[in-house]
Design an enzyme around this catalytic site. Structure first.
Site, short mmCIF file in Angstrom:
data_model
loop_
_atom_site.label_atom_id
_atom_site.label_comp_id
_atom_site.label_asym_id
_atom_site.label_seq_id
_atom_site.Cartn_x
_atom_site.Cartn_y
_atom_site.Cartn_z
N ASP A 307 -24.15 -7.81 81.28
CA ASP A 307 -23.73 -8.06 82.66
C ASP A 307 -22.65 -9.15 82.71
OD1 ASP A 307 -24.28 -7.70 85.56
OD2 ASP A 307 -24.83 -9.82 85.43
N GLU A 341 -19.91 -5.37 80.77
CA GLU A 341 -19.40 -5.04 82.12
C GLU A 341 -18.19 -5.92 82.42
OE1 GLU A 341 -20.59 -5.54 86.82
OE2 GLU A 341 -21.16 -7.02 85.30
#
Ligand SMILES: [Ca+2]
Ligand SMILES: [Ca+2]
Length: 609
Positions: A307, A341
């Site tokens: 993330d 990401e």
């Protein structure tokens, strides 16, 4: 010899019946899950809270009180709904029947249950507000539940990817200067150096600290007073909220206020108030390697989705990634996948590729692919946009080989669903046309280069009404009014009843395409060569080549609402074709030319013999 038997096994998989593959048949997969490469997978991305409730006893996360304490309110889109790891295990047959070979499980670590200023509270149902990096959130179950899920997945030849965060923790640390939820503007290193308290004219602190560019333990040992920009403190009762214990010390955070995601604050600012870790500090790097190395050691998982990767300094990833790959190798996981990401939302390949070259992330989520497919299939852009996006593949570290490992997707939990993009981009489209475009997008996802990543619920015709919370609908019977009043695609049902059927036309299309893909090396590992594109909606075609046999598969899409007949370039050696999907001419019209006919918004997959 080995290759021939592998091919036979792959073909056997390809012609297997579409649904309800049980553990018995998966006991002899074409390749063992440990031997499969990242690009061999079809990924299914699921948020555990929104998938299936396997144990109502854990719904409140062992907390007592109202929803502002427990975080549990199945009627509110921003709170826990009761889904858990046991629920995922219960529905693993469903995920396998769709054709997925790997499950990307949204973050499962223990979260701060509720966050936000008074009146604006929401819950950590999404998992991105970690307090304890060593245990499963009690709302989702236990570490033993997760072990059971991973073991069950492996037993049927499926992989499990965890969703991890190293950029921040939950919002626990507060600043004296921002009491009572006053905004906390970012304070730069130039205005608030690490060696002055409260600005350039403030008293000297942290003597001898040479700046965050000197990444030695000796240098960071001199950083002892964390009040360079703001005065951080731990609210009463939350002094030991985080595990491991070192995470409770504010010295390991930037403490510079909120990110605007524009300047240096993109790296050093707090993401919506979440405590931004000082990832330049060797102690933090070592701590994160310990944390996430242990999940590999203890659970034997198959990869990490990272993330907010772009909000962490490159030096951190340059240390973290090789450490994780080494840990995995030592555990007998040779093909551990790591993908970051880097949320861009546009066609900028260079920015994505930079993170594979500078940070040395093995792969990144392919936001450029998402944009190109959405533009061409949902917004009427010319098919040349797809060509130009793939033209950038050599920009990635190791070029096209890396491009083949990028998880591709059509929409996600942050931006919203592909079906929503189609409806927004084609407001005049009939239900039938919307459905056709959604299936066409999935056909691109499942045949083009990259690792197809299906966002849970897309296969059931979910249509998000917006992004974020509005795109995180429940697969089990939902109690959220704003979800349930939306008509799903391809069916008469809504999300008010469970959505685990296998009859939705989108489900069937994905299952068929996933079978074709995983049965043909050309589609998983093969080089991709562009064949046809244009300056308006219409024909887009590529060939992909089996890396061992050289055999060609031509895939052609029609993004327009008019039928197309055209001659498409193929290899001279490819003289005869059979259809893997749709209708293909049996013979090339002449050496190097195959006539293709495509209905509006349709596609064909033709395999050379
Ligand atoms: Ca539950
Ligand atoms: Ca950061």
């Amino acid at each position: 010899m080995i290759r021939r038997s592998l091919l036979a096994a792959l073909l056997a998989t390809a012609i297997a019946p579409p649904a309800r593959r049980g553990p018995a048949r998966a006991a002899t997969p074409a390749l063992s899950y440990r031997d499969r490469l990242p690009e061999d997978e079809v990924i299914y991305f699921v948020l555990p809270d929104r998938f299936e409730n396997g144990d109502p006893k854990n719904d409140t996360g062992k907390l007592k009180g109202d929803r502002l304490v427990t975080g549990f309110d199945p009627t509110a889109k921003g709170f826990y709904h009761g889904g858990d790891i046991k629920g995922l295990l219960k529905r693993i047959d469903y995920i396998q029947a769709l054709g997925a070979t790997a499950i990307w499980v949204g973050p499962i670590f223990k979260n701060k249950a509720v966050q936000g200023s008074k009146g604006n509270e929401t819950a950590g149902y999404h998992g991105y507000w970690i307090t304890d990096f060593t245990q499963v959130d009690p709302h989702f179950g236990t570490n033993a539940d997760f072990k059971a899920l991973v073991d069950a997945a492996h037993a049927r030849g499926m992989k499990v990817y965890m969703d991890i965060i190293a950029n921040h923790t939950a919002d626990v640390i507060k600043y004296r200067e921002c009491e009572a939820d006053k905004p906390c503007a970012y304070r730069t290193r130039a205005d608030y150096p690490y060696t002055r308290k409260g600005g350039v004219n403030g008293p000297a602190i942290n003597p001898g600290f040479l700046g965050d560019g000197v990444a030695t333990p000796e240098n960071f040992a001199k950083l002892t007073d964390p009040s360079w920009a703001y005065t951080p403190y731990l609210p009463k009762g939350e002094e030991k909220a985080k595990v491991p214990a070192w995470l409770n010390d504010p010295i390991y955070y930037h403490n510079r206020g909120d990110s605007t995601f524009s300047t240096e604050d993109s790296l050093l600012g707090d993401f919506g108030g979440l405590d931004d870790l000082m990832t330049e500090n060797p102690r933090v790097i070592a701590g994160m390697i310990d944390i996430y190395g242990k999940w590999i050691d203890d659970f034997g998982i198959d990869g990490y989705r990272i993330d907010t990767a772009q909000h962490v300094d490159p030096a951190f990833w340059q240390a973290f990634v090789p450490a994780m790959l080494a840990r995995a190798k030592a555990k007998g996981i040779p093909n551990f996948h790591i993908f970051g990401e880097v949320f861009t939302g546009d066609l900028d390949v260079a920015r994505l590729a930079a993170h594979t070259r500078v940070d040395k992330l093995p792969a990144v989520l392919d936001f450029a692919f998402e944009r190109a497919v959405a533009d061409t299939v949902a917004r009427g852009a010319p098919t040349s946009e797809l060509f130009h996006m793939f033209f950038g593949d050599p920009a990635y570290e190791n070029g096209e080989a890396t491009a083949r490992t990028l998880p591709t997707f059509l929409g996600n939990h942050d931006m919203g669903r592909f079906s929503m993009f189609v409806k927004a981009g084609m407001p005049q489209a009939s239900d039938d046309e919307v459905l056709k475009r959604v299936i066409l997008g999935h056909a691109m996802l499942l045949t083009l280069r990259g690792v197809p990543t299906i966002y849970y619920g897309d296969e059931q015709g979910f249509v998000s009404k917006g992004n974020d919370q509005l795109a995180r609908e429940d697969m089990f019977a939902s109690k959220v009014a704003v979800y349930n009043d939306t008509r799903l695609l391809g069916t008469t049902k809504t999300s008010a009843t469970p959505s685990f059927g296998t009859e939705n036309p989108i489900f069937k299309a994905i299952a068929e395409l996933a079978r074709i893909r995983t049965g043909h090396r050309a589609l998983t590992r093969g080089r991709q060569v562009p064949r046809a594109w244009g300056d308006k909606p219409g024909l887009f075609a590529v060939s992909r080549f089996d890396p061992e046999t050289g055999k060609e598969i031509l895939i052609a899409f029609n993004t327009s609402t008019a039928p197309i007949t055209a001659n498409v370039l193929v290899d001279d050696a490819s003289t005869a074709f059979t259809a893997l999907h749709g209708a293909c001419e049996a013979k090339a019209a002449a050496p190097g030319s195959l006539k293709v006919s495509l209905a509006p918004l349709d596609f064909i997959i033709c395999e050379a013999q």
